[in-house]
Structure formats: structure tokens, C-alpha cells
Design a protein around this motif. Structure first.
Motif, PDB file in Angstrom:
ATOM      1  N   ALA A 116       0.661  -1.130   0.153  1.00  0.00           N
ATOM      2  CA  ALA A 116      -0.315  -0.266   0.127  1.00  0.00           C
ATOM      3  C   ALA A 116       0.987   1.071   0.118  1.00  0.00           C
ATOM      4  N   MET A 117       2.211   1.409  -0.657  1.00  0.00           N
ATOM      5  CA  MET A 117       2.430   2.749  -0.686  1.00  0.00           C
ATOM      6  C   MET A 117       2.695   3.039  -1.346  1.00  0.00           C
ATOM      7  N   HIS A 118       2.525   4.856  -0.471  1.00  0.00           N
ATOM      8  CA  HIS A 118       1.699   5.086  -1.342  1.00  0.00           C
ATOM      9  C   HIS A 118       3.119   6.300  -1.782  1.00  0.00           C
ATOM     10  N   LYS A 119       2.970   7.866  -2.498  1.00  0.00           N
ATOM     11  CA  LYS A 119       3.487   8.941  -2.750  1.00  0.00           C
ATOM     12  C   LYS A 119       3.776   9.161  -2.066  1.00  0.00           C
ATOM     13  N   ASP A 120       2.609   9.268  -0.590  1.00  0.00           N
ATOM     14  CA  ASP A 120       3.105  10.387   0.521  1.00  0.00           C
ATOM     15  C   ASP A 120       4.267  10.029   1.497  1.00  0.00           C
ATOM     16  N   SER A 121       3.893   8.335   1.270  1.00  0.00           N
ATOM     17  CA  SER A 121       4.667   8.181   2.127  1.00  0.00           C
ATOM     18  C   SER A 121       5.606   6.978   1.365  1.00  0.00           C
ATOM     19  N   PRO A 122       6.973   6.964   0.385  1.00  0.00           N
ATOM     20  CA  PRO A 122       7.818   6.286  -0.480  1.00  0.00           C
ATOM     21  C   PRO A 122       8.402   5.344   0.170  1.00  0.00           C
ATOM     22  N   VAL A 123       8.257   5.629   1.373  1.00  0.00           N
ATOM     23  CA  VAL A 123       9.854   4.255   2.085  1.00  0.00           C
ATOM     24  C   VAL A 123       8.709   4.004   3.455  1.00  0.00           C
ATOM     25  N   ILE A 124       9.498   3.129   3.600  1.00  0.00           N
ATOM     26  CA  ILE A 124       9.517   2.567   4.973  1.00  0.00           C
ATOM     27  C   ILE A 124      10.411   1.917   5.699  1.00  0.00           C
ATOM     28  N   VAL A 125      10.353   2.824   6.770  1.00  0.00           N
ATOM     29  CA  VAL A 125      12.167   2.874   7.481  1.00  0.00           C
ATOM     30  C   VAL A 125      11.446   2.122   9.108  1.00  0.00           C
ATOM     31  N   LYS A 126      12.027   0.522   9.474  1.00  0.00           N
ATOM     32  CA  LYS A 126      11.528  -0.070  10.220  1.00  0.00           C
ATOM     33  C   LYS A 126      13.365  -0.059  11.809  1.00  0.00           C
ATOM     34  N   GLU A 127      13.492   0.576  12.920  1.00  0.00           N
ATOM     35  CA  GLU A 127      14.214   0.267  13.842  1.00  0.00           C
ATOM     36  C   GLU A 127      14.427  -0.766  14.033  1.00  0.00           C
ATOM     37  N   GLY A 128      15.597  -1.344  14.591  1.00  0.00           N
ATOM     38  CA  GLY A 128      15.174  -3.222  15.421  1.00  0.00           C
ATOM     39  C   GLY A 128      16.513  -2.435  16.023  1.00  0.00           C
ATOM     40  N   LYS A 129      16.751  -3.915  16.732  1.00  0.00           N
ATOM     41  CA  LYS A 129      18.073  -3.515  17.594  1.00  0.00           C
ATOM     42  C   LYS A 129      19.106  -3.849  17.593  1.00  0.00           C
ATOM     43  N   GLU A 130      18.877  -4.419  16.248  1.00  0.00           N
ATOM     44  CA  GLU A 130      20.748  -4.689  15.961  1.00  0.00           C
ATOM     45  C   GLU A 130      20.710  -4.312  14.118  1.00  0.00           C
ATOM     46  N   ILE A 131      19.800  -3.653  13.905  1.00  0.00           N
ATOM     47  CA  ILE A 131      19.697  -3.817  12.121  1.00  0.00           C
ATOM     48  C   ILE A 131      18.204  -2.872  11.737  1.00  0.00           C
ATOM     49  N   ARG A 132      18.581  -1.667  10.890  1.00  0.00           N
ATOM     50  CA  ARG A 132      18.170  -0.990  10.310  1.00  0.00           C
ATOM     51  C   ARG A 132      16.721  -1.674   9.325  1.00  0.00           C
ATOM     52  N   PHE A 133      16.072  -1.428   8.670  1.00  0.00           N
ATOM     53  CA  PHE A 133      14.989  -2.279   7.527  1.00  0.00           C
ATOM     54  C   PHE A 133      14.557  -0.986   7.171  1.00  0.00           C
ATOM     55  N   THR A 134      15.101  -0.605   5.386  1.00  0.00           N
ATOM     56  CA  THR A 134      14.488   0.262   5.182  1.00  0.00           C
ATOM     57  C   THR A 134      13.689  -0.464   3.690  1.00  0.00           C
ATOM     58  N   LEU A 135      12.905  -0.417   3.699  1.00  0.00           N
ATOM     59  CA  LEU A 135      11.418  -0.445   2.468  1.00  0.00           C
ATOM     60  C   LEU A 135      11.303   0.371   1.419  1.00  0.00           C
ATOM     61  N   SER A 136      11.687   0.385  -0.218  1.00  0.00           N
ATOM     62  CA  SER A 136      11.647   1.763  -0.788  1.00  0.00           C
ATOM     63  C   SER A 136      10.231   0.709  -1.887  1.00  0.00           C
ATOM     64  N   ALA A 137      10.203   1.303  -3.182  1.00  0.00           N
ATOM     65  CA  ALA A 137       9.187   0.780  -4.593  1.00  0.00           C
ATOM     66  C   ALA A 137      10.186  -0.078  -5.143  1.00  0.00           C
ATOM     67  N   ASP A 138      11.189  -0.423  -4.858  1.00  0.00           N
ATOM     68  CA  ASP A 138      12.690  -0.729  -5.822  1.00  0.00           C
ATOM     69  C   ASP A 138      13.242  -1.730  -4.960  1.00  0.00           C
ATOM     70  N   GLU A 139      13.436  -1.528  -4.108  1.00  0.00           N
ATOM     71  CA  GLU A 139      14.700  -2.350  -3.015  1.00  0.00           C
ATOM     72  C   GLU A 139      14.399  -2.811  -1.450  1.00  0.00           C
ATOM     73  N   ALA A 140      14.552  -3.291  -0.820  1.00  0.00           N
ATOM     74  CA  ALA A 140      14.475  -3.717   0.693  1.00  0.00           C
ATOM     75  C   ALA A 140      16.484  -3.609   0.745  1.00  0.00           C
ATOM     76  N   LEU A 141      16.064  -2.839   2.750  1.00  0.00           N
ATOM     77  CA  LEU A 141      17.959  -2.221   2.480  1.00  0.00           C
ATOM     78  C   LEU A 141      18.001  -2.579   4.344  1.00  0.00           C
ATOM     79  N   PHE A 142      18.821  -3.470   4.615  1.00  0.00           N
ATOM     80  CA  PHE A 142      19.334  -3.826   5.667  1.00  0.00           C
ATOM     81  C   PHE A 142      20.561  -3.010   5.830  1.00  0.00           C
ATOM     82  N   GLU A 143      21.040  -2.950   6.973  1.00  0.00           N
ATOM     83  CA  GLU A 143      21.928  -2.115   7.797  1.00  0.00           C
ATOM     84  C   GLU A 143      21.985  -2.602   9.384  1.00  0.00           C
TER      85      GLU A 143
END
Length: 122
Positions: free
Chosen positions: A46-73
Motif C-alpha cells: 500500500a506504499m503511496h507517493k506520500d510515504s514512498p519509504v518504510i523504515v523500521k529501526e530494530g535492536k541491531e538492524i535498520r530496515f528500509t523498504l522503497s518501491a524498488d528494494e529492501a535494504l538492511f543495515e
């Protein structure tokens, strides 16, 4: 992306995945609560142009999801305040292997849906 789901009687559910995607498997196994998997899939679809990115801060890993890719740092990537020059005599350095990983959006959604099926079927 190839993966295998494992139900271990001691450690619970785990993902066996390539070294290249090791951080993805760690995030899925350790950072994402089982009851939030399908909500994340719904949010991602359901990602829209209003919020084109989802970011979740975990205990040890940051997760970022865009319309193109999922990134784990891994948070260890952001410890730039540590002066590593103190350890130069010991020949120590920060090994960034395994601290950053990513995959395509479609592959990530397929992985999440398969993971959800596995954990609720077991």
C-alpha cells in the motif's frame, strides 16, 4: 534469492540463506515479530507517493523498504564515533562484510509471504 526455512526445537524459526543475504535472514529471524509479518506485507503493497519509504529501526538492524528494494543495515555501520585508530597497532579494522544487505522489492515480498506461510503452518 534462494532460502530455506528451518524450525529448530531449540532456537525456533530460522532462515538459511546465502552469505550475501545473511543480514536479511537475521532480520527476519530475530528482528521481525511473527505477528507483524502480514502487516508489513500489507504496508509494503500500500506504499503511496506520500510515504514512498518504510523504515523500521530494530535492536541491531535498520530496515528500509522503497518501491524498488529492501535494504538492511546493521547498526554497527553507524559507529563512526569510535576512533578505530587506537586499534591500528593490533591490525584491527571494522569488517563491513555482513553488515549491509539488500534485495529487490518483489523478491522481498515473496520472501515475506513464504515466511508467513511457514511460521503459521508449523
Amino acid at each position: 534469492m534462494e532460502y530455506q526455512f528451518i524450525r529448530d526445537p531449540i532456537t525456533g524459526f530460522r532462515v538459511k540463506i546465502s552469505d550475501e543475504h545473511m543480514l536479511v535472514g537475521r532480520w527476519l529471524s530475530e528482528e521481525l515479530p511473527y505477528d507483524e509479518v502480514m502487516q508489513l506485507v500489507a504496508d509494503a503493497k500500500a506504499m503511496h507517493k506520500d510515504s514512498p519509504v518504510i523504515v523500521k529501526e530494530g535492536k541491531e538492524i535498520r530496515f528500509t523498504l522503497s518501491a524498488d528494494e529492501a535494504l538492511f543495515e546493521a547498526h554497527a555501520l553507524f559507529h563512526q564515533a569510535d576512533d578505530l585508530s587506537h586499534y591500528a597497532d593490533d591490525a584491527l579494522e571494522l569488517d563491513e562484510h555482513g553488515l549491509l544487505s539488500g534485495c529487490g522489492y518483489e523478491d522481498f515480498i515473496a520472501l515475506l509471504e513464504a515466511w508467513n506461510q511457514f511460521i503459521h503452518r508449523a
